[in-house]
Motif scaffolding. Structure first.
Motif, short mmCIF file in Angstrom:
data_model
loop_
_atom_site.label_atom_id
_atom_site.label_comp_id
_atom_site.label_asym_id
_atom_site.label_seq_id
_atom_site.Cartn_x
_atom_site.Cartn_y
_atom_site.Cartn_z
N TRP A 135 0.57 0.42 1.57
CA TRP A 135 -0.68 -0.20 2.01
C TRP A 135 -0.80 -1.67 1.63
N PHE A 173 -9.21 -1.16 3.73
CA PHE A 173 -8.02 -0.49 4.25
C PHE A 173 -7.31 0.31 3.16
N THR A 174 -7.00 -0.34 2.05
CA THR A 174 -6.21 0.33 1.01
C THR A 174 -6.96 1.52 0.43
N TYR A 200 -1.77 -4.37 4.27
CA TYR A 200 -3.16 -4.32 4.73
C TYR A 200 -4.09 -5.08 3.79
N GLY A 202 -9.69 -6.28 2.56
CA GLY A 202 -8.42 -5.58 2.36
C GLY A 202 -8.59 -4.28 1.61
#
Length: 325
Positions: free
Chosen positions: A207, A259-260, A210, A256
Motif C-alpha cells: 500500500w 487508502f492505506t 497509495y 494517503g
C-alpha cells in the motif's frame, strides 16, 4: 423627407436554419434534450447514479439488514427477526480481539507508510525535474502493474525461513538479531512469513504507493517562497519543516492514510498467506460467510470497517484531505 425604399422579399424572409427541424417524435425529443444542457447532463449521470444507488448502496443496505438477524444455534438457519444478538457477539473476547487486531495493524501500516512516503514524496516534489520525475513516477507505479497475488507470494518466499532474507542475515552474521526479533511476543514467530511483523512488512510494501502519490501532490502545492521566507525570518530547517511544510502537507498525508488504512482494514488475502492463524476482519467475514455459514455475524463484522471508515472520512474531510486526492 425621402421615403424609405421597401424591403425586398429576400430581406423580409428569415434566414433558413442551418439544420432544419427533424420530423418524428424521437428526433424531436433528442433535439429538445440537446437544447437543455441540464437535462442532458442529468440523463448522462443517471445510469451511473442508478448503478451506485441500486447495486452499491443497495447491497450495503441489504448487508446492514442482514446484520440485525441471527442464526439458530440448533438448526443453523438464519432467523429473520430483528435483534441485536449478533452485535452482542462482536463484543465477545474472541471477536473483539479480531477487530482490535485489525485496527491496530491498519493504524501501524498507515503510520509506517506515512514515515516512509514523506521523504520520497518531498524529494520528488522539490528536486526531481524532467526525466527524473518521470523515473520517479515509473518507480512508484511499476509495482502496481504486477499481480497482487504474485507480489504476496513472492514476499512469502522472501520472508520464509529458507528465504533470501534469512540467508542475507546469515551472511552478515546477524542471525542472532533476526532470532531476537522473532522471539518478541505478539509480533514474532517461527519465521517472518508466519509472524505479525511479516504481515506488517507486506502490507506496508503493497500500500505504500497509495500514500506516496497524495503526499507528493500535496507537497507540490506548497510554494517554495514560503519556506524561503521562513528561512529569511530566522527559522531553522526543523522549524521550517514543523511549522510550514508539515501543516500544509498534512492533508496529503491524511488523504494517503484513507487508502492505506481502509485497504488494510478490509484485506483478507495477505493475512491468509503471510502471518499467524489469528484472524483479521476480512478473514472473519470470509470464514463466517463461507465456512461457518453464519451470514448475520459476517454482515456484522463487515459493518465494523464501514463505521470506522465513515468516521475517518468525516474527520479527513474536516482537515481538507480530499483536496489532495
Amino acid at each position: 423627407m425621402t421615403q424609405a425604399a421597401p424591403l425586398s422579399a429576400t430581406a423580409r424572409d428569415p434566414a433558413p436554419a442551418i439544420f432544419a427541424p427533424r420530423g418524428g417524435l424521437l428526433p424531436r425529443l433528442v433535439d429538445w434534450i440537446l437544447r437543455h444542457p441540464r437535462v442532458f447532463v442529468f440523463l448522462m449521470v443517471l445510469p451511473i447514479t442508478l448503478w451506485l444507488g441500486l447495486v452499491y448502496v443497495g447491497s450495503l443496505i441489504a448487508l446492514l439488514i442482514q446484520s440485525f438477524f441471527s442464526i439458530d444455534e440448533f438448526s443453523g438457519l438464519v432467523v429473520r427477526e430483528f435483534t441485536l444478538k449478533t452485535y452482542g457477539e462482536l463484543l465477545r473476547p474472541y471477536n473483539f480481539d479480531i477487530i482490535l487486531r485489525t485496527v491496530l495493524m491498519a493504524a501501524s501500516v498507515t503510520v509506517a507508510s506515512a514515515i516512509l512516503a514523506f521523504p520520497i514524496a518531498y524529494f520528488a516534489a522539490r528536486y526531481a525535474r524532467g526525466r527524473w520525475k518521470a523515473v520517479f513516477y515509473l518507480g512508484i507505479m511499476l509495482p502496481l502493474w504486477s499481480s497482487y497475488l504474485v507480489k504476496v507470494y513472492a514476499w512469502k518466499l522472501v520472508l520464509a525461513k529458507e528465504g533470501i532474507l534469512t540467508w542475507l542475515f546469515a551472511k552478515l552474521h546477524l542471525t542472532w538479531l533476526l532470532e531476537a526479533v522473532l522471539a518478541v511476543p505478539v509480533i514474532g514467530g517461527n519465521s517472518l512469513s508466519v509472524s505479525y511483523l511479516g504481515t506488517f512488512i507486506v502490507f506496508t510494501y503493497i500500500w505504500l504507493p497509495y500514500m506516496i502519490l497524495p503526499v507528493q501532490a500535496s507537497l507540490e502545492r506548497v510554494p517554495a517562497t514560503l519556506t524561503e521566507a521562513a528561512a529569511d525570518l530566522g527559522a531553522t530547517p526543523r522549524q521550517n519543516f514543523r511549522l510550514v511544510i508539515l501543516p500544509l502537507a498534512l492533508p496529503g498525508v491524511v488523504a494517503g492514510s484513507i487508502f492505506t488504512f481502509s485497504l488494510t482494514l478490509g484485506d483478507y488475502i495477505i493475512p491468509q498467506i503471510i502471518g499467524s492463524s489469528r484472524l483479521f476482519i476480512g478473514q472473519a467475514v470470509y470464514t463466517q460467510q463461507g465456512t461457518a455459514g453464519n451470514i448475520p455475524l459476517a454482515a456484522a463484522f463487515t459493518v465494523v470497517p464501514i463505521v470506522i471508515m465513515g468516521i475517518y472520512l468525516w474527520a479527513a474531510r474536516r482537515m481538507g484531505a480530499f483536496d489532495a486526492l
